[in-house]
Design an enzyme around this catalytic site. Structure first.
Site, PDB file in Angstrom:
ATOM      1  N   GLY A 304      58.104  26.142 -31.965  1.00 10.88           N
ATOM      2  CA  GLY A 304      59.283  25.271 -32.534  1.00 10.88           C
ATOM      3  C   GLY A 304      59.516  24.387 -31.711  1.00 10.88           C
ATOM      4  CB  SER A 305      62.943  22.550 -31.231  1.00 18.75           C
ATOM      5  OG  SER A 305      63.055  22.134 -32.627  1.00 18.75           O
TER       6      SER A 305
END
Length: 605
Positions: A304-305
């Protein structure tokens, strides 16, 4: 003159003939005795000279035995000399079934001392009555074993051995692993360094009586070589901190599992590695295989981020971007690209590259990815270790997955910019952040104290320093980790990540991986940690709100334990007095952002 009767003379010849016959018989007897004597002498010569070795070996086979001399396995210590795995002496009881069965009236007494069922014990002995050696019970406490031996039951004997004991139990189980009943490593570092720890058992030749008891040591064949000790990079104190905080978070969030890895920035040494669920290595048989998995090394996740700093490393290296320019248009919070809705939780409008990190904008990250050369972006991801083993030497470590850059389709490239389409381990994630923290130098993670390498330069030091400054904004007011990852009197740089979990046919809308990776102190990073909580079900599921506090609590304790001086005295910290930070003043920290505003990285791939 009368005639006289003729009387024949005595037959002395017949009597005389008895003498020679007796002598012949005597000679025969003497001859037979002589032959017998010669035979006995010949036989004795055959036994004592001609076939001496054969018969001596046959005798030795019945009374002379080669027995092992057990050796203690080396002790495993933490970096401060605290024992993490030790070997304690135990006794195993074995039997010669045939001899024991000759006194089967004593089997109930034997069974009681062993703590087993008498009928089952007898059945076991009967089934193996053709053997001379059968274990009845392994690794008994010496005192309990001596009670059995003191019964004096024929055919019952003891054998000295060693058993592994782990003082920290389930706290260090995934790192250490465990040994089998023969004291050989089966998992973890016990397996990786089995040859080093095991040593070499010795052997000696002994004489045993018909009952199997050793009556004389004849000679030592091979001297025993005890196992060598091993000092790990693990700090038991920090390991306990990480374990307790992660366990508390999993219980509160009702998550499926969790992992945390803490690295020394300058050396790559693993200071702590914790996984939950866990197991007790002192009672392995009562655990489940899934609980024994070192998830930080063997399980993969889409980051993810938390991948965005690596994307930004490629962007800064390209020369097209600086921390403040150009502005990136994320207006509307949506970008419909090739039929896919890439979106943010809010409309952030125009953002600098630093703002993309601060707000964790998926739209901004995707725009940046599409402006970069594919080869540069792939090479940067690869250089940070994604798709490669970290070379930690830990058994079963996976390399994750990163598709070859030339095969990236445009949409794949866009979503790789915000952390989907690749798989990494928690250790790989932590090592990538440690590379940024150490000025762009990557070290191979190690579990052995003092086994650090020189490392290799991955990105330019100036770019690494700019990335740290950009990551620090994530924990400042307005960032996705503020105030959850704040640490009193220390600056923190890091990144949150909230990724939808892949399921059959796509991505789940309700299952998430909540992550936070960061470094402290941000002005001169010494420690890096990555925290991943898998599928939190209760309360929040955002990386900043779930994993950020775990990072803060554990690292605050680690900083104190390692006596790392503060770098943020007189500025904002949670619960602190009147402070000043980023131009804001007041007598309390800024209010936590609304839960709906905290995670800017929540968008689907």
């Amino acid at each position: 003159m009368g005639l006289r009767k003729h009387i024949p003379p005595p037959q002395h010849g017949r009597r005389r003939s008895a003498g020679p016959s007796s002598r012949k018989r005597m000679m025969v007897v003497v001859g037979l005795l002589g032959l017998a004597s010669i035979g006995l002498v010949a036989r004795a010569f055959d036994l004592q000279v001609v076939r001496k070795q054969f018969y001596q070996s046959q005798g030795d086979a019945r009374f002379l035995r080669v027995m092992p001399i057990p050796v203690s396995r080396g002790t495993i210590f933490d970096r401060n000399g605290e024992p993490l795995a030790v070997s304690t002496p135990v006794m195993s009881i074995w039997a010669n079934p045939a001899e024991v069965l000759e006194h089967d009236d004593r089997i109930p007494q034997l069974a009681q001392a062993l703590g087993v069922d008498a009928a089952n014990l007898k059945e076991q002995l009967v089934q193996r009555s053709d053997k001379e050696f059968v274990y009845l019970r392994r690794q008994m406490a010496p005192e309990a074993a001596q009670v059995v031996l003191d019964l004096g039951i024929p055919g019952i004997n003891g054998q000295r051995e060693f058993k592994r004991y782990y003082p920290s139990g389930e706290v260090t189980s995934h790192v250490l692993g465990f040994t089998n009943i023969d004291d050989h490593g089966q998992e973890g570092l016990e397996l990786a360094y089995d040859d080093w720890l095991s040593g070499k058992p010795g052997s000696k030749r002994v004489i045993r009586d018909r009952m199997g008891h050793v009556v004389e040591d004849v000679e030592q064949i091979r001297a025993p070589k005890p196992g060598q000790n091993l000092t790990l990079s693990i700090d038991r104190r920090i390991q306990f901190l990480a374990y307790n905080e992660l366990k508390s978070t999993l219980e509160k969030s009702q998550a499926d599992s969790g992992s945390m890895v803490i690295l020394d920035v300058k050396t790559g040494e693993v200071l702590a590695m914790v996984n939950l669920p866990t197991y007790n290595p002192n009672s392995v048989n009562s655990s489940k295989p899934a609980d024994r998995r070192n998830r930080a090394m063997t399980d993969v996740l889409e980051p993810g981020s938390t991948i965005k700093p690596v994307l930004m490393a490629a962007a800064l290296s390209s020369g097209k971007y600086t921390p403040t320019s150009p502005l990136i248009d994320t207006t509307g919070g949506h970008w419909f690209f090739q039929g896919h809705d890439i979106h943010d939780t809010h409309n952030y409008g125009l953002l600098t590259p630093t703002g993309v990190i601060t707000k964790s904008s998926n739209v901004g990250a995707a725009h940046i990815a599409m402006q970069l050369d594919t080869g540069l972006m792939y090479d940067t991801y690869r250089a940070f270790g994604f798709g490669n083993s970290t070379n930690s030497g830990f058994p079963g470590e996976t390399s994750g997955y990163l598709k070859i850059g030339r095969d990236w389709r445009p949409l794949e490239k866009a979503i790789l910019g915000y952390g989907y389409g690749l798989n990494v381990t928690v250790l790989q994630l932590a090592n990538a952040y440690a590379t940024i923290a150490d000025g762009g130098v990557m070290h191979s993670p190690t579990f052995i104290k003092g086994n650090d390498s020189d490392g290799k330069v991955i990105i330019e030091p100036q770019i690494a320093h700019e990335l740290v400054d950009m990551l620090e904004t994530t924990t400042q007011p307005g960032g996705t980790a503020a105030p959850y990852a704040w640490i009193a009197n220390y600056t923190v740089a890091g990144k949150t990540g909230t990724a939808h979990k892949a399921v059959a046919g796509g991505y789940s809308k309700n299952n998430y991986g909540a992550a936070f990776a960061g470094m402290v102190p941000a002005t001169n990073p010494r420690l890096v940690a990555a925290v991943v909580v898998d599928n939190p079900r209760k309360g929040s599921y955002y990386g900043g709100l779930v994993s950020g506090p775990v990072f803060a609590e554990v690292m605050a304790g680690a900083l104190r334990l390692l006596d790392i001086p503060p770098d943020n005295i007189g500025r904002w910290y949670v619960g602190g007095p009147l402070q000043v930070q980023n131009g804001l003043t007041g007598n309390a920290p800024p209010a936590a952002p609304n839960i709906e505003e905290a995670p800017a990285e929540e968008g689907t791939p």
